[in-house]
Design an enzyme around this catalytic site. Structure first.
Site, PDB file in Angstrom:
ATOM      1  N   LYS A 113      -7.594   2.880   9.549  1.00 42.95           N
ATOM      2  CA  LYS A 113      -7.346   1.579  10.182  1.00 42.95           C
ATOM      3  C   LYS A 113      -7.805   1.553  11.645  1.00 42.95           C
ATOM      4  CE  LYS A 113      -3.810  -0.485   7.271  1.00 42.95           C
ATOM      5  NZ  LYS A 113      -2.512  -1.163   7.172  1.00 42.95           N
ATOM      6  N   LYS A 195      -9.391   1.234  -1.668  1.00 42.88           N
ATOM      7  CA  LYS A 195      -8.263   0.624  -2.368  1.00 42.88           C
ATOM      8  C   LYS A 195      -8.195  -0.865  -2.043  1.00 42.88           C
ATOM      9  CE  LYS A 195      -4.138   0.731   0.550  1.00 42.88           C
ATOM     10  NZ  LYS A 195      -3.828  -0.689   0.386  1.00 42.88           N
ATOM     11  N   LYS A 198      -4.155  -6.056   1.113  1.00 43.74           N
ATOM     12  CA  LYS A 198      -3.931  -7.477   1.400  1.00 43.74           C
ATOM     13  C   LYS A 198      -4.589  -7.902   2.702  1.00 43.74           C
ATOM     14  CE  LYS A 198       0.779  -6.655   1.930  1.00 43.74           C
ATOM     15  NZ  LYS A 198       0.900  -5.515   2.854  1.00 43.74           N
TER      16      LYS A 198
HETATM   17  P1  ATP Z   1      -2.313  -3.629   4.528  1.00 44.47           P
HETATM   18  O1  ATP Z   1      -3.759  -3.867   4.232  1.00 44.47           O
HETATM   19  O2  ATP Z   1      -1.746  -4.595   5.506  1.00 44.47           O
HETATM   20  O3  ATP Z   1      -1.995  -2.205   4.865  1.00 44.47           O
HETATM   21  P2  ATP Z   1      -1.539  -3.127   1.819  1.00 44.47           P
HETATM   22  O4  ATP Z   1      -2.091  -3.973   0.722  1.00 44.47           O
HETATM   23  O5  ATP Z   1      -2.094  -1.767   2.000  1.00 44.47           O
HETATM   24  O6  ATP Z   1      -1.579  -3.981   3.148  1.00 44.47           O
HETATM   25  P3  ATP Z   1       1.166  -2.217   2.306  1.00 44.47           P
HETATM   26  O7  ATP Z   1       2.160  -3.194   2.803  1.00 44.47           O
HETATM   27  O8  ATP Z   1       0.546  -1.274   3.260  1.00 44.47           O
HETATM   28  O9  ATP Z   1       0.028  -3.050   1.539  1.00 44.47           O
HETATM   29  O10 ATP Z   1       1.831  -1.401   1.140  1.00 44.47           O
HETATM   30  C1  ATP Z   1       2.891  -1.939   0.353  1.00 44.47           C
HETATM   31  C2  ATP Z   1       3.062  -1.128  -0.906  1.00 44.47           C
HETATM   32  O11 ATP Z   1       1.984  -1.388  -1.807  1.00 44.47           O
HETATM   33  C3  ATP Z   1       3.055   0.378  -0.663  1.00 44.47           C
HETATM   34  O12 ATP Z   1       3.952   0.970  -1.567  1.00 44.47           O
HETATM   35  C4  ATP Z   1       1.646   0.787  -1.008  1.00 44.47           C
HETATM   36  O13 ATP Z   1       1.548   2.125  -1.415  1.00 44.47           O
HETATM   37  C5  ATP Z   1       1.353  -0.163  -2.158  1.00 44.47           C
HETATM   38  N1  ATP Z   1      -0.066  -0.422  -2.293  1.00 44.47           N
HETATM   39  C6  ATP Z   1      -0.880  -0.969  -1.350  1.00 44.47           C
HETATM   40  N2  ATP Z   1      -2.114  -1.111  -1.826  1.00 44.47           N
HETATM   41  C7  ATP Z   1      -2.091  -0.623  -3.095  1.00 44.47           C
HETATM   42  C8  ATP Z   1      -3.082  -0.489  -4.114  1.00 44.47           C
HETATM   43  N3  ATP Z   1      -4.324  -0.888  -3.892  1.00 44.47           N
HETATM   44  N4  ATP Z   1      -2.713   0.053  -5.302  1.00 44.47           N
HETATM   45  C9  ATP Z   1      -1.444   0.461  -5.526  1.00 44.47           C
HETATM   46  N5  ATP Z   1      -0.459   0.355  -4.602  1.00 44.47           N
HETATM   47  C10 ATP Z   1      -0.779  -0.182  -3.403  1.00 44.47           C
HETATM   48 MG    MG Z   2      -1.338  -0.601   3.626  1.00 42.21          MG
END
Ligand code: ATP
Ligand code: MG
Length: 329
Positions: A113, A195, A198
Site C-alpha cells: 500500500k 487480490k 474494495k
Molecule cells: P482495502 O482495499 O481498503 O484494504 P479490502 O478489500 O482489502 O479493502 P479489508 O477491509 O482490508 O478489505 O479486509 C476485510 C476482510 O476481508 C479481511 O478479513 C480480509 O482478509 C478479507 N479480504 C479482503 N480482500 C479479500 C479477498 N480478495 N479475498 C478474500 N478475503 C479478502
Molecule cells: Mg485490505
C-alpha cells in the site's frame, strides 16, 4: 463459548472478496462463538478518506453485514464501531511501545500500500498494531480473515506472547487466524495476480455486494481468463479461470471439483453466464434486505448495544494492562 473477532474496513463498498474472507466466515461461526464484529473506521483513515463518504460507508457496512445474515438477535453477537470505543487506540499505544521497527517493516500489506502513494502516513505503517489491539482487548481466540491478514494476526500473537513474557502473566490470549479453505484470496478480475480489493481504482476489477445486476454481468463477462478454452482448476497457469471457479464454489456451496464437473466440456462464455446468473440471484437477495435495513433503527440499536457491551470489556482489559506497564498512580 470461545471468542471470535473480525472487522472489515469501511474504505469503500464491500466486495465478494470481503464476503468470502470475512462475512461468510462469520455466518458460518456466529452460532458457535461469542462474536465480536466491528467496523474498523480508524483503519480506513490510514489512507485519505472523504469524511462524508466514510460516514456513509460505515453505515453501509453494517447494513451489508446484517443483509448478508449476521444475526444481531443472537445474545452472543456484538456489533460495534471501533472509534466509538476509546480503549482501542489507548491499548494500541502500549503495544506500539512493544513492537519493533524491524518487524513492522516486514508487513507485506504496508509494503504494497505504501507503494501507491509516496506520502504514505505513519498510520499506514502502525495500523497492524492497532489491529492487534482490536483483537487482544477482547481475548479473542479466533480471527476469521482472508489470507492477506494472516501476517497481521501473527503480529498480534507475537505481541501477546511478548507482553505476557515481559510482565510475567497471562495478560493476553494468543489469537489464531481462521482462513477459509476455498476463497482465502479472491483475485482481481482484471489482474488475477492481485487480490480483489474494495479500494482498487479499476471498478472492473471488483464485484461489490451492492452492484446492480447489469454491472455484475458485465464485470464477469469481461473478467480475464486464458485462451485454452478448457475448464479446470489450476491456480498457477489458469489464475483468472480458477478464480471464477472459486467464486462459483463460494456462492453455490458446491466444491471446486463439483463446479469443474458441472461445466465439463462447456465453453468459457457459458460458464461465465451461469456464474453471473448465480451471483445476481444471490446479490439481489442481499440488496433487497439491505434496502429494508439501511434507514431502519436496527442499525443504531445494534451499534448502541454493541458499544455499551464491548466498552466495559475493553476498559477492564485496558486497566489491567495499564497497571502491568506501570502507568498512572
Ligand atoms: P482495502 O482495499 O481498503 O484494504 P479490502 O478489500 O482489502 O479493502 P479489508 O477491509 O482490508 O478489505 O479486509 C476485510 C476482510 O476481508 C479481511 O478479513 C480480509 O482478509 C478479507 N479480504 C479482503 N480482500 C479479500 C479477498 N480478495 N479475498 C478474500 N478475503 C479478502
Ligand atoms: Mg485490505
Amino acid at each position: 463459548m470461545d471468542r471470535l473477532l473480525t472487522g472489515l474496513q469501511p474504505s469503500g463498498t464491500l466486495t465478494i472478496g470481503n464476503y468470502s474472507g470475512g462475512i461468510n466466515q462469520v455466518l458460518n461461526y456466529q452460532k458457535n462463538y461469542e462474536t465480536f464484529l466491528f467496523v474498523p473506521d480508524m483503519h480506513a483513515t490510514t489512507v485519505t478518506q472523504d469524511p462524508e463518504a466514510l460516514r456513509r460507508n460505515i453505515r453501509n457496512a453494517v447494513a451489508v453485514y446484517l443483509a448478508c445474515g449476521v444475526d444481531v438477535n443472537l445474545p452472543n453477537m456484538h456489533l460495534y464501531i471501533q472509534s466509538e470505543n476509546l480503549y482501542h487506540a489507548n491499548l494500541s499505544w502500549i503495544l506500539e511501545c512493544h513492537a519493533y521497527f524491524g518487524e513492522m517493516s516486514r508487513m507485506h500489506q504496508f509494503k504494497e500500500k505504501s507503494k501507491k502513494n509516496e506520502n504514505f502516513t505513519c498510520g499506514l505503517y502502525t495500523y497492524p498494531i492497532l489491529m492487534a489491539s482490536d483483537i487482544l482487548l477482547y481475548d479473542a481466540k479466533y480471527v476469521p480473515t482472508g489470507i492477506d491478514q494472516k501476517q497481521h494476526v501473527e503480529l498480534a500473537r507475537n505481541l501477546a506472547l511478548r507482553f505476557n513474557n515481559r510482565y510475567k502473566g497471562e495478560y493476553f490470549v494468543c489469537p489464531e487466524s481462521i482462513i477459509p479453505k476455498v476463497g482465502a484470496s479472491i483475485k482481481d478480475l482484471q489482474n488475477p495476480a492481485k487480490k480483489m480489493s474494495k479500494s482498487c481504482e479499476n471498478p472492473k476489477s471488483s464485484i461489490f455486494l451492492l452492484d446492480p445486476e447489469n454491472v455484475v454481468r458485465k464485470k464477469i463477462m469481461s473478467a480475464v481468463t486464458d485462451s485454452e478454452g478448457k475448464i479446470y482448476y489450476d491456480e498457477e497457469n489458469k489464475a483468472g479461470l480458477s478464480n471464477l471457479i472459486t467464486i462459483y464454489s463460494i456462492f453455490s456451496g458446491l466444491s471446486i471439483e463439483q463446479v469443474v464437473a458441472k461445466f465439463d466440456g462447456a465453453g468459457y462464455g457459458d460458464f461465465k453466464k451461469d456464474l453471473a446468473n448465480l451471483l445476481c440471484e444471490r446479490l439481489v437477495v442481499i440488496q433487497d434486505k439491505y434496502n429494508q435495513i439501511i434507514n431502519s433503527s436496527i442499525i443504531d440499536d445494534a451499534l448502541d448495544a454493541g458499544r455499551e457491551f464491548t466498552t466495559k470489556i475493553a476498559k477492564e482489559k485496558y486497566e489491567q494492562i495499564r497497571k502491568a506497564v506501570g502507568y498512572g498512580r
